[in-house]
Enzyme design. Sequence first.
Site, PDB file in Angstrom:
ATOM      1  N   HIS A   1      52.530  35.547  33.889  1.00 33.22           N
ATOM      2  CA  HIS A   1      52.175  36.996  34.385  1.00 33.22           C
ATOM      3  C   HIS A   1      52.788  37.465  35.291  1.00 33.22           C
ATOM      4  O   HIS A   1      53.337  36.844  35.805  1.00 33.22           O
ATOM      5  CB  HIS A   1      50.778  36.337  36.111  1.00 33.22           C
ATOM      6  CG  HIS A   1      49.813  37.945  36.140  1.00 33.22           C
ATOM      7  ND1 HIS A   1      49.135  38.777  35.506  1.00 33.22           N
ATOM      8  CD2 HIS A   1      49.849  38.455  37.481  1.00 33.22           C
ATOM      9  CE1 HIS A   1      48.623  39.491  36.097  1.00 33.22           C
ATOM     10  NE2 HIS A   1      49.350  39.785  37.283  1.00 33.22           N
TER      11      HIS A   1
ATOM     12  N   LYS B   1      42.615  35.131  38.900  1.00 34.55           N
ATOM     13  CA  LYS B   1      42.055  35.465  37.510  1.00 34.55           C
ATOM     14  C   LYS B   1      43.012  34.751  36.344  1.00 34.55           C
ATOM     15  O   LYS B   1      41.856  34.627  35.423  1.00 34.55           O
ATOM     16  CB  LYS B   1      42.228  37.350  37.524  1.00 34.55           C
ATOM     17  CG  LYS B   1      44.468  37.273  37.344  1.00 34.55           C
ATOM     18  CD  LYS B   1      44.248  38.874  37.726  1.00 34.55           C
ATOM     19  CE  LYS B   1      45.411  39.412  38.570  1.00 34.55           C
ATOM     20  NZ  LYS B   1      44.936  40.409  39.501  1.00 34.55           N
TER      21      LYS B   1
ATOM     22  N   ASP C   1      38.952  39.768  42.994  1.00 42.46           N
ATOM     23  CA  ASP C   1      39.986  40.492  42.493  1.00 42.46           C
ATOM     24  C   ASP C   1      39.970  41.591  42.694  1.00 42.46           C
ATOM     25  O   ASP C   1      40.498  42.164  43.229  1.00 42.46           O
ATOM     26  CB  ASP C   1      40.751  39.388  42.100  1.00 42.46           C
ATOM     27  CG  ASP C   1      41.895  40.432  41.791  1.00 42.46           C
ATOM     28  OD1 ASP C   1      42.910  40.169  42.526  1.00 42.46           O
ATOM     29  OD2 ASP C   1      42.448  40.643  40.614  1.00 42.46           O
TER      30      ASP C   1
ATOM     31  N   ARG D   1      43.300  47.109  48.715  1.00 40.09           N
ATOM     32  CA  ARG D   1      44.029  46.853  49.231  1.00 40.09           C
ATOM     33  C   ARG D   1      45.503  47.854  48.499  1.00 40.09           C
ATOM     34  O   ARG D   1      46.106  48.401  49.207  1.00 40.09           O
ATOM     35  CB  ARG D   1      45.158  45.300  48.260  1.00 40.09           C
ATOM     36  CG  ARG D   1      43.932  44.000  49.021  1.00 40.09           C
ATOM     37  CD  ARG D   1      44.275  42.847  48.366  1.00 40.09           C
ATOM     38  NE  ARG D   1      46.055  42.392  48.212  1.00 40.09           N
ATOM     39  CZ  ARG D   1      46.659  42.249  47.046  1.00 40.09           C
ATOM     40  NH1 ARG D   1      45.618  41.931  46.105  1.00 40.09           N
ATOM     41  NH2 ARG D   1      48.184  41.785  47.297  1.00 40.09           N
TER      42      ARG D   1
ATOM     43  N   SER E   1      45.226  36.575  44.460  1.00 40.27           N
ATOM     44  CA  SER E   1      44.662  37.722  43.346  1.00 40.27           C
ATOM     45  C   SER E   1      45.779  37.483  42.105  1.00 40.27           C
ATOM     46  O   SER E   1      44.444  37.311  40.864  1.00 40.27           O
ATOM     47  CB  SER E   1      45.359  39.034  43.582  1.00 40.27           C
ATOM     48  OG  SER E   1      45.236  39.548  42.858  1.00 40.27           O
TER      49      SER E   1
HETATM   50  N1  URA Z   1      49.503  41.209  40.595  1.00 39.77           N
HETATM   51  C1  URA Z   1      48.083  41.009  41.154  1.00 39.77           C
HETATM   52  O1  URA Z   1      47.478  40.523  40.252  1.00 39.77           O
HETATM   53  N2  URA Z   1      48.220  41.141  42.580  1.00 39.77           N
HETATM   54  C2  URA Z   1      48.361  41.123  43.119  1.00 39.77           C
HETATM   55  O2  URA Z   1      47.825  41.399  44.574  1.00 39.77           O
HETATM   56  C3  URA Z   1      49.770  42.332  42.845  1.00 39.77           C
HETATM   57  C4  URA Z   1      50.671  42.424  41.956  1.00 39.77           C
END
Ligand code: URA
Length: 440
Positions: free
Chosen positions: A82, A187, A161, A168, A183
Site C-alpha cells: 500500500h 483495510k 474507513d 477527512r 485507515s
Molecule cells: N491512504 C489511505 O488509504 N488512507 C489515508 O488516510 C491516506 C492515504
Amino acid sequence: MLVQTLIERKRDGGALEAGEWQSLLSRYLRGEVPDYQMSALLMAILWRGLDDGELTALTEAMLESGSRLDWPGFGVPRVDKHSTGGVGDKVSLVLAPLVASCGVAVPMMSGRGLGHTGGTTDKLESIAGFRTDLTLDEVRAQVREIGVAMFGQSDAIAPADARLYALRDVTGTVPSVPLIAASILSKKRAEGLDGLVLDVKTGSGAFMPDLDSAQTLARTMVRLGEAGGCRTTALITAMDRPLGRAIGNSLELEEALQALTGEGPTDLRELTGRLAVEMLLLAKVADTEQEAQLEVARALASGRALDKFRQLIEAQGGNPGVVDDPGSLPQATEVELFEASEDGVIGAVDPRPLGRAVVEMGGGRRQLGDAIDHSVGFVVTARPGMEVSAGQPVASVFARDPAGIEAGMQALRASIRYGPADPPLPLIVGRVTSADLRHR
Ligand code: URA
C-alpha cells in the site's frame, strides 16, 4: 456517553477507551452520530494525536466494521503493498502481477484518485470492460485460481474507513499520522494477509511532506501491522518529483506495461523492483535479497509477469489486447508539447500542480461519483538536475479540449522550476522493519 463529551475529552488531550471507539464508530455507521460531530473529533485527533492504546482500538474498531477475507485451506502466502499516495505512482499496476508471477498470492485492494493523487482502480478502469467492483467471493476465487486480484474498497471491507476517509478529504483532516495509519492498516488487515509492504511517500507531493512525519508514519504502521499478526515492512520513498514520466490514468497504464517488459523509466523500475523484493522476503518465497532480486528479474525477462497481467485483465472482464496494443487505451484528442522557457538547470519538478491539473482536466473527480476521462494527463521528461536549453521540449500535455491544454501548460509552468534548489531526495529514503522497532 454523549459524543460531545468524547470530543471535549480528546480536544483537551485526554484518551478514549477501546469500548468508546467501538461504540462511536458503530453509532456513526448507523447514522446516529452526525458528520459534524465526527469532523470535530477528527480535527481534535489531528491536533492531539492518539496514544498507542487508542490507535490500536481505533484500528480494530474500523477493521471490525466490515468483513475480512479468510483463506481456509489456501497454503500460498498472501502479501500486499500500500502506498500513502503520490503523483505518477503506477507501481501497483506492475507490482501485483509481477509478484504474483513469483508464486505469491496478491489480493490487492486499492483506492480511487484522492486529492492531487491518482488511484489504482481508476487507472485499471482505463482498460475497456475491466471490473474493479469484485465481491469478496470473487476475490477469493480469483486469487486461488490465478494468484492475483485488484479490486476497489467496497462496503464489505472496513466501511468505517471509507466513510471517515471521505469526511477527512473535505475537512482538512487527512494529514494525521494516527488517522492515516488506522485507515491503511484497518483495510489491509481485513485482507487476511501474511505480509504487507508500505510505501510511505515523503516530499512536496506527499500527504506527509516532511521526512520526520513520514518516518513516524512508517514506524507507526509497521508497529500496528506487526501487532495485528501481519509481517510488515515500510520503505520511505521520494515524492518530491513525480514517479516515472506519465501522469494520468491511461498514460500511466501504458508506462506500467513498459515496466512489465523490463523497460520504461529507471525510477519506476527501481522502486517496483525494491518493493517486489520486500514482498518476496515477507512471503518467505526467497531467503535472501539476492535470491529475491534474481526471481524478480527472471519474471520480467521471461515475460511471466506480463502474462500474469494479461491473465488478470481477462479474469476481471477487461480487454487483454491492450497488453500488446497500448494504442487501444483511451487516447487524448489534443496533445501539445511544453518547452523549457530558459537555458539552465531544472531545479525542481513539483508533483502537486501536475496532480491537481489532472483532476482539473477531467482525469480525476471533483465530486464523488463524477465520471472521469482516462485519456488526459502529462508525460514529463524534465527531471531535477537536468540541463536544458530554451525551446527544448520537456513535457507533453494530453487533454480533451483547448481549455485542458491551457490548464496543463499552466500547471507545468508552476511545477517546473529553474536554477539551484535542494538536491532531490534519493529514491529510497529509508526502510523500517520490525527489527528496527525492537532496536529503539
Ligand atoms: N491512504 C489511505 O488509504 N488512507 C489515508 O488516510 C491516506 C492515504
